[in-house]
Design a protein around this motif. Structure first.
Motif, PDB file in Angstrom:
ATOM      1  N   PHE A 193      -4.831  22.470  -4.210  1.00 46.90           N
ATOM      2  CA  PHE A 193      -5.549  23.837  -4.791  1.00 46.90           C
ATOM      3  C   PHE A 193      -7.719  23.664  -4.440  1.00 46.90           C
ATOM      4  N   TYR A 194      -7.403  21.948  -4.924  1.00 48.36           N
ATOM      5  CA  TYR A 194      -9.445  22.542  -4.262  1.00 48.36           C
ATOM      6  C   TYR A 194      -9.686  22.433  -2.626  1.00 48.36           C
ATOM      7  N   GLY A 195      -8.836  22.672  -2.231  1.00 45.07           N
ATOM      8  CA  GLY A 195     -10.073  23.473  -0.959  1.00 45.07           C
ATOM      9  C   GLY A 195     -10.033  22.934   0.529  1.00 45.07           C
ATOM     10  N   PHE A 196     -11.310  23.104   0.446  1.00 44.40           N
ATOM     11  CA  PHE A 196     -12.184  22.237   1.414  1.00 44.40           C
ATOM     12  C   PHE A 196     -13.145  21.107   0.655  1.00 44.40           C
ATOM     13  N   ASP A 197     -12.847  21.186  -0.552  1.00 40.11           N
ATOM     14  CA  ASP A 197     -13.917  20.853  -1.824  1.00 40.11           C
ATOM     15  C   ASP A 197     -13.365  18.986  -2.020  1.00 40.11           C
ATOM     16  N   TRP A 250      -7.122  28.105  -6.598  1.00 41.74           N
ATOM     17  CA  TRP A 250      -6.231  28.627  -7.154  1.00 41.74           C
ATOM     18  C   TRP A 250      -6.108  28.017  -8.098  1.00 41.74           C
ATOM     19  N   PRO A 251      -5.592  28.710  -8.867  1.00 39.46           N
ATOM     20  CA  PRO A 251      -5.472  27.917  -9.695  1.00 39.46           C
ATOM     21  C   PRO A 251      -4.486  26.820 -10.170  1.00 39.46           C
ATOM     22  N   GLY A 252      -3.568  26.967  -9.209  1.00 36.00           N
ATOM     23  CA  GLY A 252      -2.430  24.968  -9.895  1.00 36.00           C
ATOM     24  C   GLY A 252      -1.893  24.844 -10.958  1.00 36.00           C
ATOM     25  N   SER A 253      -1.887  26.574 -11.927  1.00 33.80           N
ATOM     26  CA  SER A 253      -1.098  25.897 -12.563  1.00 33.80           C
ATOM     27  C   SER A 253       0.033  25.300 -13.154  1.00 33.80           C
ATOM     28  N   ILE A 266       0.839  -1.431   0.027  1.00 37.11           N
ATOM     29  CA  ILE A 266      -0.428  -0.229  -0.183  1.00 37.11           C
ATOM     30  C   ILE A 266       0.815   1.161   0.125  1.00 37.11           C
ATOM     31  N   ASP A 267       0.438   2.359  -0.905  1.00 44.48           N
ATOM     32  CA  ASP A 267       1.312   3.562  -0.705  1.00 44.48           C
ATOM     33  C   ASP A 267       0.465   4.461  -0.440  1.00 44.48           C
ATOM     34  N   SER A 268       1.097   5.052   1.022  1.00 44.71           N
ATOM     35  CA  SER A 268      -0.089   6.523   1.788  1.00 44.71           C
ATOM     36  C   SER A 268       0.205   7.674   2.008  1.00 44.71           C
ATOM     37  N   HIS A 269       0.659   7.878   0.243  1.00 38.97           N
ATOM     38  CA  HIS A 269       0.434   8.592   0.012  1.00 38.97           C
ATOM     39  C   HIS A 269       0.923   9.356  -1.479  1.00 38.97           C
ATOM     40  N   VAL A 270      -0.087   9.464  -1.858  1.00 41.79           N
ATOM     41  CA  VAL A 270      -0.248   9.663  -3.375  1.00 41.79           C
ATOM     42  C   VAL A 270      -2.003  10.977  -3.558  1.00 41.79           C
ATOM     43  N   HIS A 271      -1.354  11.806  -4.843  1.00 45.01           N
ATOM     44  CA  HIS A 271      -2.491  13.337  -5.567  1.00 45.01           C
ATOM     45  C   HIS A 271      -2.491  12.574  -6.055  1.00 45.01           C
ATOM     46  N   VAL A 272      -4.167  12.508  -6.498  1.00 43.04           N
ATOM     47  CA  VAL A 272      -4.546  12.898  -8.331  1.00 43.04           C
ATOM     48  C   VAL A 272      -4.958  14.230  -8.126  1.00 43.04           C
ATOM     49  N   TRP A 273      -5.410  14.552  -9.619  1.00 41.75           N
ATOM     50  CA  TRP A 273      -5.981  15.375  -9.514  1.00 41.75           C
ATOM     51  C   TRP A 273      -6.723  15.224 -11.850  1.00 41.75           C
ATOM     52  N   THR A 274      -7.407  16.254 -11.934  1.00 40.51           N
ATOM     53  CA  THR A 274      -8.263  16.630 -13.497  1.00 40.51           C
ATOM     54  C   THR A 274      -7.465  17.699 -13.154  1.00 40.51           C
ATOM     55  N   ASP A 275      -7.750  17.445 -15.387  1.00 38.12           N
ATOM     56  CA  ASP A 275      -8.347  19.072 -16.090  1.00 38.12           C
ATOM     57  C   ASP A 275      -9.658  19.171 -15.984  1.00 38.12           C
ATOM     58  N   ASP A 276     -10.117  18.670 -15.286  1.00 36.12           N
ATOM     59  CA  ASP A 276     -11.317  19.333 -15.803  1.00 36.12           C
ATOM     60  C   ASP A 276     -12.074  20.310 -14.709  1.00 36.12           C
ATOM     61  N   CYS A 277     -11.745  21.303 -14.521  1.00 36.04           N
ATOM     62  CA  CYS A 277     -11.452  22.357 -13.591  1.00 36.04           C
ATOM     63  C   CYS A 277     -13.101  23.322 -13.918  1.00 36.04           C
ATOM     64  N   ASP A 278     -14.205  23.035 -14.811  1.00 37.31           N
ATOM     65  CA  ASP A 278     -15.289  23.157 -14.486  1.00 37.31           C
ATOM     66  C   ASP A 278     -16.412  21.925 -13.717  1.00 37.31           C
ATOM     67  N   ARG A 279     -15.757  20.636 -13.164  1.00 37.06           N
ATOM     68  CA  ARG A 279     -16.156  20.297 -13.012  1.00 37.06           C
ATOM     69  C   ARG A 279     -15.627  19.738 -11.102  1.00 37.06           C
ATOM     70  N   TYR A 280     -14.776  20.351 -11.793  1.00 38.95           N
ATOM     71  CA  TYR A 280     -13.919  19.930  -9.874  1.00 38.95           C
ATOM     72  C   TYR A 280     -13.185  21.409 -10.225  1.00 38.95           C
ATOM     73  N   PRO A 284      -4.577  11.134 -13.133  1.00 39.35           N
ATOM     74  CA  PRO A 284      -5.980  11.082 -12.157  1.00 39.35           C
ATOM     75  C   PRO A 284      -5.600   9.319 -12.182  1.00 39.35           C
ATOM     76  N   PRO A 285      -6.324   8.285 -11.563  1.00 40.82           N
ATOM     77  CA  PRO A 285      -5.870   7.249 -10.685  1.00 40.82           C
ATOM     78  C   PRO A 285      -5.295   6.380 -11.919  1.00 40.82           C
ATOM     79  N   GLU A 286      -6.133   6.514 -13.398  1.00 39.19           N
ATOM     80  CA  GLU A 286      -5.395   5.379 -14.276  1.00 39.19           C
ATOM     81  C   GLU A 286      -3.827   6.244 -14.398  1.00 39.19           C
ATOM     82  N   ASP A 287      -3.544   7.109 -14.296  1.00 40.53           N
ATOM     83  CA  ASP A 287      -1.800   7.290 -14.509  1.00 40.53           C
ATOM     84  C   ASP A 287      -1.403   7.172 -13.495  1.00 40.53           C
ATOM     85  N   TYR A 288      -2.055   7.059 -12.512  1.00 34.57           N
ATOM     86  CA  TYR A 288      -0.591   6.403 -10.833  1.00 34.57           C
ATOM     87  C   TYR A 288      -0.780   5.341 -10.920  1.00 34.57           C
TER      88      TYR A 288
END
Length: 271
Positions: free
Chosen positions: A54-58, A20-23, A2-16, A31-35
């Motif tokens: 960069f997703y804050g509390f969402d 702040w931009p995070g550019s 088990i990897d205990s520390h992984v970040h994932v995100w998407t470039d779909d900024c309209d849905r998510y 996404p998970p598939e890339d991980y």
């Protein structure tokens, strides 16, 4: 494993949307598939997702990943510690597979940890056995110690070896302060983010004495490996490099030690 520390995100900024931009983050889409393209060839099929800053509390994107890949992920979320409803927010997220909550010091660690919302978080975490996951620098370890004294039943996870060595220097005073937290039975440490510590060069041999000190203090059942993917897989570092340090680069580890640090500890706490 088990990897205990992984970040994932998407470039779909309209849905998510991002707070702040995070550019400046690369890649723009992870996404998970890339991980899994990095983890599965190395024998790692499960991971703990950590809410991207960069997703804050969402926490919506992470929660959707937990649902889409049921059984593969657990989650570490982010809640607003200044809210009067922080405990309710934690309990709601816990119903969806979130087993820990990330905190970090934005100003004075003493003032940060003494805030009423933070007190509510630690109390809720103790009652529901949810982990408080601290991204802190060494200067916040003393304040963290105070909170552990006040809430001894709260599970605590310190990210990235307390970020000791992030400036290239592994200071004895910092190591002593981190190891001293082992006196609190509920404190765990992520042995992770090797690309960012010390000399920052695979196979990360300069970290061996430091990790040995932490191992001697906490033991394998309170330590867990994490890649900090995708940041681990950039600038000449690979996923295999991170894993190899635990599998081959720490000669003092027994096969049982490795089984805990590479999976059982994270499983017990997050799955």
């Amino acid at each position: 494993m088990i990897d205990s520390h992984v970040h994932v995100w998407t470039d779909d900024c309209d849905r998510y949307p991002r707070v702040w931009p995070g550019s400046e983050f690369s890649p723009l889409h992870f996404p998970p598939e890339d991980y899994f393209r990095h983890s599965l060839p190395n024998g790692v099929a499960r991971a703990v997702l950590v809410q991207m800053s960069f997703y804050g509390f969402d926490n919506s994107y992470m929660l959707d990943c937990l649902r889409t890949h049921a059984g593969s992920f657990a989650g570490i979320g982010v809640v607003d510690c200044s809210s009067v409803d922080v405990a309710a927010a934690m309990q709601e997220l816990a119903r969806h597979g979130v087993r820990g909550f990330r905190i970090h010091a934005e100003s004075s660690p003493e003032a940060w940890l003494a805030a009423p919302g933070m007190q509510s978080m630690w109390k809720c975490a103790a009652e529901d056995q949810l982990a408080v996951c601290a991204l802190v620098n060494p200067d916040a370890l003393a304040a963290l110690d105070q909170m552990c004294r006040q809430y001894p039943e709260t599970p605590v996870v310190i990210d990235h070896l307390g970020r000791i060595g992030v400036d290239g220097q592994i200071r004895e005073s910092d190591v002593q302060q981190l190891c001293a937290l082992a006196k609190h039975d509920k404190v765990h440490v992520k042995v992770s983010a090797f690309y960012a510590l010390g000399q920052r060069q695979p196979p990360y041999g300069d970290l061996l004495p430091f990790i040995r000190r932490v191992f001697d203090a906490f033991g394998p059942r309170r330590l867990m490996w994490g890649s900090d993917c995708p940041f681990q897989i950039q600038d000449g570092h690979t996923y295999a490099d991170s894993l190899a340090l635990l599998q081959e680069g720490l000669p003092f580890l027994s096969s049982d030690d490795k089984s805990w640090m590479l999976g059982k500890t994270a499983e017990a706490l997050f799955f």
